[in-house]
Scaffold this active site. Structure first.
Site, PDB file in Angstrom:
ATOM      1  N   GLY A  12       0.783  -1.238   0.000  1.00 46.16           N
ATOM      2  CA  GLY A  12       0.000   0.000   0.000  1.00 46.16           C
ATOM      3  C   GLY A  12       0.809   1.279   0.000  1.00 46.16           C
ATOM      4  O   GLY A  12       0.326   2.314   0.468  1.00 46.16           O
ATOM      5  N   THR A  13       2.020   1.247  -0.550  1.00 41.13           N
ATOM      6  CA  THR A  13       2.799   2.495  -0.571  1.00 41.13           C
ATOM      7  C   THR A  13       2.150   3.514  -1.521  1.00 41.13           C
ATOM      8  O   THR A  13       2.238   4.712  -1.281  1.00 41.13           O
ATOM      9  CB  THR A  13       4.283   2.275  -0.942  1.00 41.13           C
ATOM     10  OG1 THR A  13       4.371   1.692  -2.239  1.00 41.13           O
ATOM     11  CG2 THR A  13       4.980   1.392   0.069  1.00 41.13           C
ATOM     12  N   ASN A  14       1.493   3.027  -2.566  1.00 43.33           N
ATOM     13  CA  ASN A  14       0.783   3.969  -3.445  1.00 43.33           C
ATOM     14  C   ASN A  14      -0.434   4.571  -2.737  1.00 43.33           C
ATOM     15  O   ASN A  14      -0.729   5.749  -2.914  1.00 43.33           O
ATOM     16  CB  ASN A  14       0.360   3.291  -4.757  1.00 43.33           C
ATOM     17  CG  ASN A  14       1.491   3.263  -5.765  1.00 43.33           C
ATOM     18  OD1 ASN A  14       1.861   4.283  -6.323  1.00 43.33           O
ATOM     19  ND2 ASN A  14       2.062   2.081  -5.967  1.00 43.33           N
ATOM     20  N   ILE A  86      -8.836  -9.963 -10.196  1.00 46.24           N
ATOM     21  CA  ILE A  86      -9.437  -9.506 -11.452  1.00 46.24           C
ATOM     22  C   ILE A  86     -10.909  -9.205 -11.172  1.00 46.24           C
ATOM     23  O   ILE A  86     -11.631 -10.043 -10.616  1.00 46.24           O
ATOM     24  CB  ILE A  86      -9.336 -10.609 -12.547  1.00 46.24           C
ATOM     25  CG1 ILE A  86      -7.884 -11.068 -12.736  1.00 46.24           C
ATOM     26  CG2 ILE A  86      -9.963 -10.129 -13.853  1.00 46.24           C
ATOM     27  CD1 ILE A  86      -6.956 -10.058 -13.345  1.00 46.24           C
ATOM     28  N   ASN A 101      -6.343   2.276 -12.591  1.00 42.97           N
ATOM     29  CA  ASN A 101      -5.341   1.340 -12.057  1.00 42.97           C
ATOM     30  C   ASN A 101      -3.954   1.891 -12.346  1.00 42.97           C
ATOM     31  O   ASN A 101      -3.760   2.627 -13.306  1.00 42.97           O
ATOM     32  CB  ASN A 101      -5.517  -0.015 -12.767  1.00 42.97           C
ATOM     33  CG  ASN A 101      -4.487  -1.037 -12.332  1.00 42.97           C
ATOM     34  OD1 ASN A 101      -4.225  -1.218 -11.143  1.00 42.97           O
ATOM     35  ND2 ASN A 101      -3.874  -1.711 -13.302  1.00 42.97           N
ATOM     36  N   HIS A 103      -0.166   0.591 -13.304  1.00 44.48           N
ATOM     37  CA  HIS A 103       0.524  -0.606 -13.800  1.00 44.48           C
ATOM     38  C   HIS A 103       2.023  -0.308 -13.886  1.00 44.48           C
ATOM     39  O   HIS A 103       2.420   0.743 -14.402  1.00 44.48           O
ATOM     40  CB  HIS A 103      -0.027  -0.983 -15.184  1.00 44.48           C
ATOM     41  CG  HIS A 103       0.530  -2.271 -15.680  1.00 44.48           C
ATOM     42  ND1 HIS A 103       0.055  -3.501 -15.258  1.00 44.48           N
ATOM     43  CD2 HIS A 103       1.543  -2.544 -16.538  1.00 44.48           C
ATOM     44  CE1 HIS A 103       0.755  -4.462 -15.846  1.00 44.48           C
ATOM     45  NE2 HIS A 103       1.664  -3.914 -16.630  1.00 44.48           N
TER      46      HIS A 103
HETATM   47  C1  GRF Z   1       2.847  -1.241  -7.807  1.00 42.31           C
HETATM   48  O1  GRF Z   1       4.080  -1.424  -8.431  1.00 42.31           O
HETATM   49  C2  GRF Z   1       1.731  -1.254  -8.810  1.00 42.31           C
HETATM   50  O2  GRF Z   1       2.092  -0.816 -10.067  1.00 42.31           O
HETATM   51  C3  GRF Z   1       1.386  -2.693  -8.884  1.00 42.31           C
HETATM   52  O3  GRF Z   1       1.553  -3.194  -7.587  1.00 42.31           O
HETATM   53  C4  GRF Z   1       2.504  -2.392  -6.887  1.00 42.31           C
HETATM   54  C5  GRF Z   1       1.860  -1.960  -5.613  1.00 42.31           C
HETATM   55  O4  GRF Z   1       2.747  -1.440  -4.697  1.00 42.31           O
HETATM   56  N1  GRF Z   1       0.091  -2.867  -9.470  1.00 42.31           N
HETATM   57  P1  GRF Z   1       2.220  -0.817  -3.337  1.00 42.31           P
HETATM   58  O5  GRF Z   1       1.344  -1.866  -2.653  1.00 42.31           O
HETATM   59  O6  GRF Z   1       1.469   0.420  -3.654  1.00 42.31           O
HETATM   60  O7  GRF Z   1       3.453  -0.555  -2.549  1.00 42.31           O
END
Ligand code: GRF
Length: 187
Positions: A12-14, A86, A101, A103
């Protein structure tokens, strides 16, 4: 105020980056009102730490219909941030134009079934690509096939490995995800 639901499966770093961008004002007039995970993961803990409503729906065949039950009608945007299940085509149709999303490659290259996590970076190295990067795109029922919202690339170096690529891509993701969300909201 726009309501964002974030779906996670991993660290979940994003998600964290999105929360930080809202806190710092980089993303305005929006809040993450719900975080949903399809498995126990640290992304869920991040939601708890920020006192954001969070739900665990274990992955499986009824996942998409259960999602529909918990995502309220007033949701403006569904963000998949490292989400590995999915989604059923009915769900994608229902929320068409409102699901995005991220990617970890330059779509349309290195997308589709099986192209997730380190598989993507290994494939990029094996193909001796000169560039890699990250893409934020709309989600449709075709895996990784929706229109691109934002993409950013970097040069792949001779000494890059799947691991170094993964790290570089993550940094690109942190850069473009808030920008893509702003673009989506017309900010
Ligand atoms: C990211 O690299 C994203 O592109 C992919 O999964 C990873 C998730 O990383 N779909 P995080 O959980 O946000 O750290």
């Amino acid at each position: 105020m726009k309501n964002i639901t974030v779906l996670v499966s991993g660290s979940g770093t994003n998600l964290q980056r999105i929360l930080d961008s809202i806190e710092s004002g980089e993303i305005q007039n929006a809040q993450v009102s719900l975080v949903i995970a399809d498995r126990e993961c640290y992304g869920l803990e991040r939601a708890k730490n920020h006192h954001i409503k969070n739900i665990l729906i274990p992955r499986g065949k009824n996942f998409s219909s259960q999602l529909n039950e918990v995502i309220s009608e007033n949701t403006d945007l569904i963000v998949l941030a490292g989400f590995l299940s999915i989604l059923k085509s009915e769900f994608c149709e229902n929320w068409k134009g409102k699901i995005i999303n991220i990617h970890p490659a330059l779509l349309p290259k290195f997308g589709g079934k099986g192209m997730w996590g380190m598989n993507v970076h290994r494939a990029v190295i094996e193909a001796k690509e000169k560039e890699s990067g990250a893409t934020v795109h709309f989600v449709t029922s075709g895996i990784d096939e929706g229109d691109i919202i934002l993409q950013k690339s970097f040069d792949v170096m001779e000494n890059d490995t799947p691991e170094t690529l993964a790290e570089k891509v993550h940094h690109i993701e942190y850069e473009i995800f808030p920008k893509a969300i702003n673009k989506f909201f017309g900010n």
